[in-house]
Design a protein around this motif. Structure first.
Motif, PDB file in Angstrom:
ATOM      1  N   GLU A  60       0.892  -1.166  -0.008  1.00 56.31           N
ATOM      2  CA  GLU A  60      -0.098   0.139   0.101  1.00 56.31           C
ATOM      3  C   GLU A  60       0.782   1.123   0.077  1.00 56.31           C
ATOM      4  O   GLU A  60       0.534   2.207  -0.684  1.00 56.31           O
ATOM      5  CB  GLU A  60      -0.951   0.123   1.180  1.00 56.31           C
ATOM      6  N   LYS A  61       2.058   1.204   0.686  1.00 57.11           N
ATOM      7  CA  LYS A  61       2.906   2.470   0.807  1.00 57.11           C
ATOM      8  C   LYS A  61       3.497   2.603  -0.713  1.00 57.11           C
ATOM      9  O   LYS A  61       3.728   3.570  -0.884  1.00 57.11           O
ATOM     10  CB  LYS A  61       3.891   2.084   1.989  1.00 57.11           C
ATOM     11  N   ILE A  62       3.877   1.465  -1.145  1.00 61.32           N
ATOM     12  CA  ILE A  62       4.771   1.395  -2.273  1.00 61.32           C
ATOM     13  C   ILE A  62       3.870   2.127  -3.450  1.00 61.32           C
ATOM     14  O   ILE A  62       4.197   2.998  -4.154  1.00 61.32           O
ATOM     15  CB  ILE A  62       5.248   0.150  -2.696  1.00 61.32           C
ATOM     16  N   VAL A  63       2.496   1.685  -3.540  1.00 64.91           N
ATOM     17  CA  VAL A  63       1.500   1.969  -4.455  1.00 64.91           C
ATOM     18  C   VAL A  63       1.126   3.674  -4.351  1.00 64.91           C
ATOM     19  O   VAL A  63       1.321   4.538  -5.051  1.00 64.91           O
ATOM     20  CB  VAL A  63       0.124   1.500  -4.345  1.00 64.91           C
ATOM     21  N   GLU A  64       1.096   3.925  -2.911  1.00 60.95           N
ATOM     22  CA  GLU A  64       0.978   5.588  -2.551  1.00 60.95           C
ATOM     23  C   GLU A  64       2.203   6.383  -3.300  1.00 60.95           C
ATOM     24  O   GLU A  64       1.782   7.410  -3.814  1.00 60.95           O
ATOM     25  CB  GLU A  64       0.725   5.820  -1.357  1.00 60.95           C
ATOM     26  N   SER A  65       3.400   5.692  -2.917  1.00 64.48           N
ATOM     27  CA  SER A  65       4.689   6.589  -3.301  1.00 64.48           C
ATOM     28  C   SER A  65       4.671   6.844  -4.862  1.00 64.48           C
ATOM     29  O   SER A  65       5.768   7.474  -5.122  1.00 64.48           O
ATOM     30  CB  SER A  65       5.628   5.973  -2.574  1.00 64.48           C
ATOM     31  N   HIS A  66       4.318   5.788  -5.559  1.00 56.78           N
ATOM     32  CA  HIS A  66       4.231   5.759  -6.985  1.00 56.78           C
ATOM     33  C   HIS A  66       3.144   6.292  -7.642  1.00 56.78           C
ATOM     34  O   HIS A  66       2.990   6.091  -8.797  1.00 56.78           O
ATOM     35  CB  HIS A  66       4.517   4.342  -7.532  1.00 56.78           C
ATOM     36  N   GLU A  67       2.315   7.017  -7.085  1.00 57.79           N
ATOM     37  CA  GLU A  67       1.277   7.847  -7.674  1.00 57.79           C
ATOM     38  C   GLU A  67       1.857   8.604  -9.010  1.00 57.79           C
ATOM     39  O   GLU A  67       2.709   9.401  -8.757  1.00 57.79           O
ATOM     40  CB  GLU A  67       0.298   8.586  -6.700  1.00 57.79           C
ATOM     41  N   GLY A  68       1.210   8.545 -10.155  1.00 58.34           N
ATOM     42  CA  GLY A  68       1.749   9.149 -11.315  1.00 58.34           C
ATOM     43  C   GLY A  68       2.972   8.641 -11.714  1.00 58.34           C
ATOM     44  O   GLY A  68       3.422   9.165 -12.727  1.00 58.34           O
ATOM     45  N   ARG A  69       3.672   7.554 -11.142  1.00 59.32           N
ATOM     46  CA  ARG A  69       4.891   7.078 -11.551  1.00 59.32           C
ATOM     47  C   ARG A  69       4.799   5.512 -12.126  1.00 59.32           C
ATOM     48  O   ARG A  69       3.713   4.765 -11.252  1.00 59.32           O
ATOM     49  CB  ARG A  69       5.951   7.413 -10.681  1.00 59.32           C
ATOM     50  N   VAL A  70       5.597   5.009 -12.648  1.00 54.93           N
ATOM     51  CA  VAL A  70       5.530   3.557 -13.121  1.00 54.93           C
ATOM     52  C   VAL A  70       5.779   2.785 -11.941  1.00 54.93           C
ATOM     53  O   VAL A  70       6.920   2.785 -11.197  1.00 54.93           O
ATOM     54  CB  VAL A  70       6.416   3.127 -14.299  1.00 54.93           C
ATOM     55  N   ILE A  88       2.425  -0.618 -14.234  1.00 52.48           N
ATOM     56  CA  ILE A  88       1.108  -0.023 -13.785  1.00 52.48           C
ATOM     57  C   ILE A  88       1.285   1.661 -13.324  1.00 52.48           C
ATOM     58  O   ILE A  88       2.363   1.741 -12.523  1.00 52.48           O
ATOM     59  CB  ILE A  88       0.229  -0.579 -12.913  1.00 52.48           C
ATOM     60  N   ILE A  89       0.605   2.455 -13.680  1.00 54.94           N
ATOM     61  CA  ILE A  89       0.929   3.913 -13.067  1.00 54.94           C
ATOM     62  C   ILE A  89      -0.347   4.301 -12.202  1.00 54.94           C
ATOM     63  O   ILE A  89      -1.516   4.532 -12.555  1.00 54.94           O
ATOM     64  CB  ILE A  89       0.840   4.834 -14.449  1.00 54.94           C
ATOM     65  N   PRO A  90      -0.144   4.111 -10.808  1.00 55.84           N
ATOM     66  CA  PRO A  90      -1.155   4.429  -9.847  1.00 55.84           C
ATOM     67  C   PRO A  90      -1.769   5.737 -10.068  1.00 55.84           C
ATOM     68  O   PRO A  90      -0.956   6.613 -10.133  1.00 55.84           O
ATOM     69  CB  PRO A  90      -0.444   4.254  -8.457  1.00 55.84           C
ATOM     70  N   SER A  91      -2.984   5.916 -10.229  1.00 54.16           N
ATOM     71  CA  SER A  91      -3.534   7.363 -10.294  1.00 54.16           C
ATOM     72  C   SER A  91      -4.893   7.373  -9.769  1.00 54.16           C
ATOM     73  O   SER A  91      -5.679   6.434  -9.731  1.00 54.16           O
ATOM     74  CB  SER A  91      -3.620   7.546 -11.559  1.00 54.16           C
ATOM     75  N   ARG A  92      -5.209   8.684  -9.177  1.00 52.01           N
ATOM     76  CA  ARG A  92      -6.636   8.779  -8.623  1.00 52.01           C
ATOM     77  C   ARG A  92      -7.551   9.597  -9.527  1.00 52.01           C
ATOM     78  O   ARG A  92      -8.588   9.643  -9.454  1.00 52.01           O
ATOM     79  CB  ARG A  92      -6.643   9.511  -7.274  1.00 52.01           C
ATOM     80  N   GLY A  93      -6.886  10.003 -10.620  1.00 53.54           N
ATOM     81  CA  GLY A  93      -7.555  10.990 -11.689  1.00 53.54           C
ATOM     82  C   GLY A  93      -8.806  10.371 -12.548  1.00 53.54           C
ATOM     83  O   GLY A  93      -9.687  10.923 -12.763  1.00 53.54           O
ATOM     84  N   TRP A  94      -8.697   9.011 -12.566  1.00 56.66           N
ATOM     85  CA  TRP A  94      -9.479   8.283 -13.392  1.00 56.66           C
ATOM     86  C   TRP A  94     -10.983   8.174 -12.706  1.00 56.66           C
ATOM     87  O   TRP A  94     -11.929   8.230 -13.445  1.00 56.66           O
ATOM     88  CB  TRP A  94      -9.052   6.989 -13.774  1.00 56.66           C
ATOM     89  N   SER A  95     -10.792   8.303 -11.406  1.00 52.93           N
ATOM     90  CA  SER A  95     -12.307   7.945 -10.627  1.00 52.93           C
ATOM     91  C   SER A  95     -12.727   9.005  -9.884  1.00 52.93           C
ATOM     92  O   SER A  95     -13.441   9.105  -8.918  1.00 52.93           O
ATOM     93  CB  SER A  95     -12.195   6.552  -9.921  1.00 52.93           C
ATOM     94  N   GLN A  96     -11.793  10.310  -9.878  1.00 51.99           N
ATOM     95  CA  GLN A  96     -12.086  11.253  -8.942  1.00 51.99           C
ATOM     96  C   GLN A  96     -13.483  11.826  -9.051  1.00 51.99           C
ATOM     97  O   GLN A  96     -14.133  12.182  -7.863  1.00 51.99           O
ATOM     98  CB  GLN A  96     -10.928  12.583  -9.313  1.00 51.99           C
ATOM     99  N   SER A  97     -14.041  12.259 -10.285  1.00 48.57           N
ATOM    100  CA  SER A  97     -15.266  12.771 -10.150  1.00 48.57           C
ATOM    101  C   SER A  97     -16.380  11.906  -9.659  1.00 48.57           C
ATOM    102  O   SER A  97     -17.382  12.118  -8.925  1.00 48.57           O
ATOM    103  CB  SER A  97     -15.529  13.323 -11.645  1.00 48.57           C
ATOM    104  N   GLU A  98     -16.342  10.568 -10.096  1.00 45.03           N
ATOM    105  CA  GLU A  98     -17.225   9.521  -9.841  1.00 45.03           C
ATOM    106  C   GLU A  98     -17.351   9.391  -8.362  1.00 45.03           C
ATOM    107  O   GLU A  98     -18.417   9.341  -7.706  1.00 45.03           O
ATOM    108  CB  GLU A  98     -16.786   8.230 -10.620  1.00 45.03           C
ATOM    109  N   VAL A  99     -16.192   9.330  -7.610  1.00 48.27           N
ATOM    110  CA  VAL A  99     -16.056   9.108  -6.205  1.00 48.27           C
ATOM    111  C   VAL A  99     -16.667  10.392  -5.383  1.00 48.27           C
ATOM    112  O   VAL A  99     -17.523  10.314  -4.478  1.00 48.27           O
ATOM    113  CB  VAL A  99     -14.889   9.040  -5.858  1.00 48.27           C
ATOM    114  N   LEU A 100     -16.192  11.533  -5.951  1.00 43.97           N
ATOM    115  CA  LEU A 100     -16.937  12.763  -5.427  1.00 43.97           C
ATOM    116  C   LEU A 100     -18.380  12.800  -5.224  1.00 43.97           C
ATOM    117  O   LEU A 100     -18.985  13.500  -4.597  1.00 43.97           O
ATOM    118  CB  LEU A 100     -16.341  14.061  -5.895  1.00 43.97           C
ATOM    119  N   GLU A 101     -18.876  12.342  -6.386  1.00 47.32           N
ATOM    120  CA  GLU A 101     -20.503  12.365  -6.694  1.00 47.32           C
ATOM    121  C   GLU A 101     -21.039  11.453  -5.407  1.00 47.32           C
ATOM    122  O   GLU A 101     -22.321  11.941  -4.975  1.00 47.32           O
ATOM    123  CB  GLU A 101     -20.940  11.728  -7.912  1.00 47.32           C
TER     124      GLU A 101
END
Length: 211
Positions: A60-70, A88-101
């Motif tokens: 989990e920590k590794i995924v967090e630290s790689h946000e936006g990086r491979v 894989i490139i971890p990112s929150r951008g793909w689901s940001q609007s859906e989650v906020l709704e």
């Protein structure tokens, strides 16, 4: 985004994260990670030879630290019996609007994977092989193919006991039941919607014989 080199791994790790679902449009959907057959066993730089079990907190920590990086995940395939590297490139951008709704305090998934910790050796013990489909039945309407299709799980996860599937069907009478079906003929996993019912004109809720 493809996968890297594979290495033979006949014996699966004793514990791994079983991939149950890959969310459409997520970072994981851009990879070749396959639900039900794939298991996350670690990440590149984490030696499999010195770790019998995956460290979820560290991952989990590794995924967090790689946000936006491979990030190179180590993925074990129960189908191919090998471990491969999946970038894989971890990112929150793909689901940001859906989650906020739905919940302004929720954190979007960085990978878009639904997973559970388990022993890969026994994770796929309960699979239902379609042997016959009766004419006019819910199974026929859903497109199940005799001999070629295997029900591997449902939208709520895997089926961990022999009677789980039958209990699930009983609980979904006249309601849509989303199941995951593996086609041996096409080597592909697809989602199928079954509607179990007693008024289709034949025996059983599905009109299907399993083996």
């Amino acid at each position: 985004m493809g996968a890297g080199q594979s290495t033979s791994e006949a014996h699966p790790p004793s514990q791994a994260l079983h991939v149950l679902r890959v969310t459409p449009s997520s970072p994981a959907s851009q990879t070749n990670i396959e639900p039900f057959f794939d298991f996350i066993v670690g990440f590149e730089g984490d030696s499999l030879s010195s770790h019998s079990n995956i460290d979820v907190n560290e991952l989990e920590k590794i995924v967090e630290s790689h946000e936006g990086r491979v990030l190179n995940l180590l993925v074990w395939s129960s189908k191919n019996q090998d471990t491969r590297v999946v970038p894989i490139i971890p990112s929150r951008g793909w689901s940001q609007s859906e989650v906020l709704e739905h919940d302004s305090n929720a954190q979007p998934s960085l990978l878009g994977l639904s997973m559970r910790m388990c022993n890969p050796e026994f994770a796929l013990d309960n699979v239902w092989h379609v042997l016959d489909v009766l004419e006019g039945s819910p199974a026929e309407s859903a497109g199940l193919v005799p001999y070629g299709d295997y029900i591997t799980g449902w939208s709520g996860g895997v089926l961990s006991a022999e009677n789980d599937f039958y209990d699930l069907v009983e609980a979904h009478i006249d309601k849509p039941l989303r199941v995951y079906v593996y086609s041996h003929d096409f080597d592909a996993l697809r989602e199928v919607v079954l509607v179990p019912n007693r008024h289709w004109g034949g025996e059983g809720l599905l009109g299907c014989v399993f083996g």
